[in-house]
Design a protein around this motif. Sequence first.
Motif, PDB file in Angstrom:
ATOM      1  N   THR A  40       0.824  -1.206   0.000  1.00  0.00           N
ATOM      2  CA  THR A  40       0.000   0.000   0.000  1.00  0.00           C
ATOM      3  C   THR A  40       0.858   1.257   0.000  1.00  0.00           C
ATOM      4  O   THR A  40       0.455   2.302  -0.473  1.00  0.00           O
ATOM      5  N   GLY A  41       2.057   1.143   0.539  1.00  0.00           N
ATOM      6  CA  GLY A  41       2.955   2.294   0.591  1.00  0.00           C
ATOM      7  C   GLY A  41       2.625   3.223   1.735  1.00  0.00           C
ATOM      8  O   GLY A  41       2.151   2.778   2.787  1.00  0.00           O
ATOM      9  N   PRO A  42       2.837   4.527   1.556  1.00  0.00           N
ATOM     10  CA  PRO A  42       2.635   5.482   2.647  1.00  0.00           C
ATOM     11  C   PRO A  42       1.247   5.453   3.263  1.00  0.00           C
ATOM     12  O   PRO A  42       1.075   5.795   4.424  1.00  0.00           O
ATOM     13  N   TRP A  43       0.247   5.013   2.486  1.00  0.00           N
ATOM     14  CA  TRP A  43      -1.107   4.965   3.043  1.00  0.00           C
ATOM     15  C   TRP A  43      -1.182   3.976   4.208  1.00  0.00           C
ATOM     16  O   TRP A  43      -2.116   4.001   4.993  1.00  0.00           O
ATOM     17  N   LYS A  67      18.895  -7.266   0.176  1.00  0.00           N
ATOM     18  CA  LYS A  67      17.864  -6.258   0.414  1.00  0.00           C
ATOM     19  C   LYS A  67      16.735  -6.382  -0.607  1.00  0.00           C
ATOM     20  O   LYS A  67      16.926  -6.882  -1.716  1.00  0.00           O
ATOM     21  N   VAL A  68      15.568  -5.904  -0.209  1.00  0.00           N
ATOM     22  CA  VAL A  68      14.349  -6.074  -0.991  1.00  0.00           C
ATOM     23  C   VAL A  68      13.887  -4.731  -1.549  1.00  0.00           C
ATOM     24  O   VAL A  68      13.969  -3.699  -0.874  1.00  0.00           O
ATOM     25  N   TRP A  69      13.388  -4.770  -2.797  1.00  0.00           N
ATOM     26  CA  TRP A  69      12.792  -3.584  -3.422  1.00  0.00           C
ATOM     27  C   TRP A  69      11.298  -3.549  -3.123  1.00  0.00           C
ATOM     28  O   TRP A  69      10.699  -4.576  -2.798  1.00  0.00           O
ATOM     29  N   THR A  70      10.695  -2.387  -3.244  1.00  0.00           N
ATOM     30  CA  THR A  70       9.253  -2.266  -3.055  1.00  0.00           C
ATOM     31  C   THR A  70       8.612  -1.621  -4.281  1.00  0.00           C
ATOM     32  O   THR A  70       9.268  -0.917  -5.053  1.00  0.00           O
ATOM     33  N   TRP A  71       7.339  -1.890  -4.446  1.00  0.00           N
ATOM     34  CA  TRP A  71       6.509  -1.237  -5.465  1.00  0.00           C
ATOM     35  C   TRP A  71       5.395  -0.550  -4.700  1.00  0.00           C
ATOM     36  O   TRP A  71       4.588  -1.190  -4.051  1.00  0.00           O
ATOM     37  N   ASN A  72       5.364   0.762  -4.750  1.00  0.00           N
ATOM     38  CA  ASN A  72       4.376   1.527  -3.977  1.00  0.00           C
ATOM     39  C   ASN A  72       3.501   2.369  -4.891  1.00  0.00           C
ATOM     40  O   ASN A  72       3.886   2.720  -6.006  1.00  0.00           O
ATOM     41  N   TYR A  73       2.337   2.717  -4.371  1.00  0.00           N
ATOM     42  CA  TYR A  73       1.333   3.438  -5.151  1.00  0.00           C
ATOM     43  C   TYR A  73       1.155   4.856  -4.607  1.00  0.00           C
ATOM     44  O   TYR A  73       0.584   5.047  -3.541  1.00  0.00           O
ATOM     45  N   LEU A  74       1.649   5.823  -5.356  1.00  0.00           N
ATOM     46  CA  LEU A  74       1.400   7.225  -5.010  1.00  0.00           C
ATOM     47  C   LEU A  74       0.354   7.748  -5.988  1.00  0.00           C
ATOM     48  O   LEU A  74       0.629   8.537  -6.879  1.00  0.00           O
TER      49      LEU A  74
END
Length: 199
Positions: free
Chosen positions: A44-47, A72-79
């Motif tokens: 979800t990211g920052p939400w 280390k792990v990458w993320t996919w976030n929704y802004l």
Amino acid sequence: FILIANQIVIANVSYHKAQMAYEKYRFPPKVKLPDNVIVQVASTGPWALGAKGTIERYMQLLKEWKKKIGKKVWTWNYLLNYTHGTIGIKGTIGFAPKATGKYYKTLASDNTFAGAFLECGRSKYASFIVSSLELYLATRIFWDNSLDPEKIVSEYCQLMFGPAAPEVKQFFDEIEKLHLAMRSKTYETDIGPRTSRPT
């Protein structure tokens, strides 16, 4: 994807296989993964900061993935300007710049986070102008995670709006407070976290 990753190893070429960990596949599998796999966990990211315990669960998930793949792990976030999806309230703005800064500072504080892909600006649901402050804040934190998100927001407002900066910042703060309150009721499903629409 494991077959492809293994074929890359057999071919003895220096490539990696990036793989998304999303919805029901977001948890580390029991099978052994080749060393050349890079995992990108969708979240979800920052939400996530709007719902109690969500960021802690996500940090734990990143740790589990790091333990699984040994890196280390990458993320996919929704802004995105969320006027669709699980809350889907037409006319509302998905806007939380200070939460964006706090979220990436939290990720950076732990040695599990490699970086992020930020999905934003899809014309049907969002516009760059809505996400621009969050993108500015996120990239500044990526560059230097010791920065204070509150100060970055104030700087942005001053540079963009000049004498009107205090009033604009107050407006932004109110939108962020309301948006995070809307996203405060998150529950887990088989296909990932969902948010209850306010009534």
